[in-house]
Design a protein around this motif. Structure first.
Motif, PDB file in Angstrom:
ATOM      1  N   LEU A   1       0.867  -1.177   0.000  1.00 56.22           N
ATOM      2  CA  LEU A   1       0.000   0.000   0.000  1.00 56.22           C
ATOM      3  C   LEU A   1       0.904   1.226   0.000  1.00 56.22           C
ATOM      4  O   LEU A   1       1.808   1.331   0.833  1.00 56.22           O
ATOM      5  CB  LEU A   1      -0.921  -0.006   1.222  1.00 56.22           C
ATOM      6  N   TYR A   2       0.659   2.141  -0.930  1.00 53.92           N
ATOM      7  CA  TYR A   2       1.560   3.256  -1.176  1.00 53.92           C
ATOM      8  C   TYR A   2       0.789   4.559  -1.370  1.00 53.92           C
ATOM      9  O   TYR A   2      -0.365   4.548  -1.794  1.00 53.92           O
ATOM     10  CB  TYR A   2       2.387   2.997  -2.453  1.00 53.92           C
TER      11      TYR A   2
ATOM     12  N   PRO B   1      -2.951   4.610  10.127  1.00 55.19           N
ATOM     13  CA  PRO B   1      -4.401   4.647  10.409  1.00 55.19           C
ATOM     14  C   PRO B   1      -5.221   4.567   9.123  1.00 55.19           C
ATOM     15  O   PRO B   1      -4.824   5.104   8.084  1.00 55.19           O
ATOM     16  CB  PRO B   1      -4.588   6.009  11.089  1.00 55.19           C
ATOM     17  N   VAL B   2      -6.371   3.912   9.204  1.00 54.90           N
ATOM     18  CA  VAL B   2      -7.220   3.826   8.018  1.00 54.90           C
ATOM     19  C   VAL B   2      -7.733   5.203   7.618  1.00 54.90           C
ATOM     20  O   VAL B   2      -8.031   5.445   6.444  1.00 54.90           O
ATOM     21  CB  VAL B   2      -8.410   2.863   8.241  1.00 54.90           C
ATOM     22  N   SER B   3      -7.824   6.123   8.567  1.00 53.54           N
ATOM     23  CA  SER B   3      -8.267   7.478   8.233  1.00 53.54           C
ATOM     24  C   SER B   3      -7.261   8.164   7.311  1.00 53.54           C
ATOM     25  O   SER B   3      -7.634   8.939   6.421  1.00 53.54           O
ATOM     26  CB  SER B   3      -8.469   8.301   9.500  1.00 53.54           C
TER      27      SER B   3
ATOM     28  N   MET C   1       2.829  -2.150   5.199  1.00 51.38           N
ATOM     29  CA  MET C   1       1.419  -2.512   5.090  1.00 51.38           C
ATOM     30  C   MET C   1       1.202  -3.338   3.823  1.00 51.38           C
ATOM     31  O   MET C   1       1.558  -2.907   2.736  1.00 51.38           O
ATOM     32  CB  MET C   1       0.553  -1.255   5.029  1.00 51.38           C
ATOM     33  N   THR C   2       0.616  -4.517   3.979  1.00 51.31           N
ATOM     34  CA  THR C   2       0.232  -5.297   2.801  1.00 51.31           C
ATOM     35  C   THR C   2      -1.243  -5.052   2.525  1.00 51.31           C
ATOM     36  O   THR C   2      -2.004  -4.667   3.413  1.00 51.31           O
ATOM     37  CB  THR C   2       0.473  -6.801   3.009  1.00 51.31           C
TER      38      THR C   2
ATOM     39  N   HIS D   1      -7.075  -5.157   4.369  1.00 45.97           N
ATOM     40  CA  HIS D   1      -8.441  -5.684   4.281  1.00 45.97           C
ATOM     41  C   HIS D   1      -8.813  -6.535   5.490  1.00 45.97           C
ATOM     42  O   HIS D   1      -9.892  -6.358   6.070  1.00 45.97           O
ATOM     43  CB  HIS D   1      -8.603  -6.521   3.010  1.00 45.97           C
ATOM     44  N   GLN D   2      -7.930  -7.441   5.898  1.00 44.73           N
ATOM     45  CA  GLN D   2      -8.281  -8.438   6.900  1.00 44.73           C
ATOM     46  C   GLN D   2      -8.173  -7.924   8.328  1.00 44.73           C
ATOM     47  O   GLN D   2      -8.991  -8.288   9.178  1.00 44.73           O
ATOM     48  CB  GLN D   2      -7.386  -9.670   6.717  1.00 44.73           C
TER      49      GLN D   2
END
Length: 227
Positions: free
Chosen positions: A13-14, A72-74, A145-146, A151-152
């Motif tokens: 993730l980039y 963070p997902v945010s 981060m993969t 997702h999981q």
């Protein structure tokens, strides 16, 4: 045909940065990969509708910041579900300009790559930009981060403009009602809660605080619909 098999392909993730004149922009991408080692070249797949596509096409430069597992997902939602046509994504974000004068995002980054475009391949809705690496460095140590971890574990969602987007089939009989964000597709699952937002597992959607927002895109509770 079960397209979810594609999720077993390895991705990272980039944050992809680029420029157009004095304007800067960035977006999330997962399809960044090394093509050759001598000279070192990388490639990235960008949707033709994205502003970053326009910037890379004109400036012929891009950067890729490798995000850490604890991002963070945010933060991912900020770069992945907002458009640079409406907001300046780099406001309040730490970044610097690299050799190619494109932005290198420093927040939550483990390292970065800078590239000058040497080729492009048109593939339907996307363009694969191939670039020769002109700069690279490590920012800090950590686990990258993969896409699978996003997702999981983080339970992140995928924009419809992403090359790896797969439409989800909604469950018909959940134990407790799940709610879907109509803006980004994030699913609030009461069995899991929202740990990053301080919401314990087992909290029904109806009991979430009124000021709770989608952890991915920041949409309010009124933007959610029951699955």
């Amino acid at each position: 045909m079960n397209l979810k098999a594609l999720r077993h392909c390895s991705y990272g993730l980039y944050v992809i940065g680029s420029r157009k004149g004095d304007r800067l922009n960035g977006q999330i991408a997962n399809t960044v990969f090394q093509v050759t080692s001598d000279p070192p070249t990388i490639a990235v797949s960008i949707n033709r509708e994205n502003l970053t596509h326009e910037f890379i096409s004109e400036s012929k430069v891009f950067t890729a910041t490798i995000l850490s597992q604890d991002t963070p997902v945010s933060f991912i939602g900020h770069f992945g579900f907002k458009t640079g046509r409406e907001v300046d994504k780099l406001t309040d974000v730490n970044y610097r300009l690299g050799e190619a004068r494109a932005p290198i995002v420093l927040d939550h980054g483990l390292g970065y790559l800078e590239a000058r475009v040497i080729d492009r391949i048109e593939v339907g809705t996307h363009t694969i930009f191939v670039g020769e690496v002109v700069g690279a460095d490590i920012l800090r140590e950590g686990e990258p981060m993969t896409y699978a971890y996003y997702h999981q574990v983080k339970r992140g969602t995928t924009p419809k403009t992403a090359p790896s987007y797969i439409a989800e089939r909604k469950e018909e009989t959940p134990k407790m009602a799940k709610y879907e964000c109509t803006v980004c597709g994030y699913i609030y699952d009461p069995d899991l809660g929202d740990p990053d937002g301080g919401v314990d597992a087992g909290t029904p959607f109806e009991e979430l605080p009124d000021d709770w927002v989608c952890p991915v895109c920041g949409a309010g509770k009124d933007q959610f619909e029951k699955v």
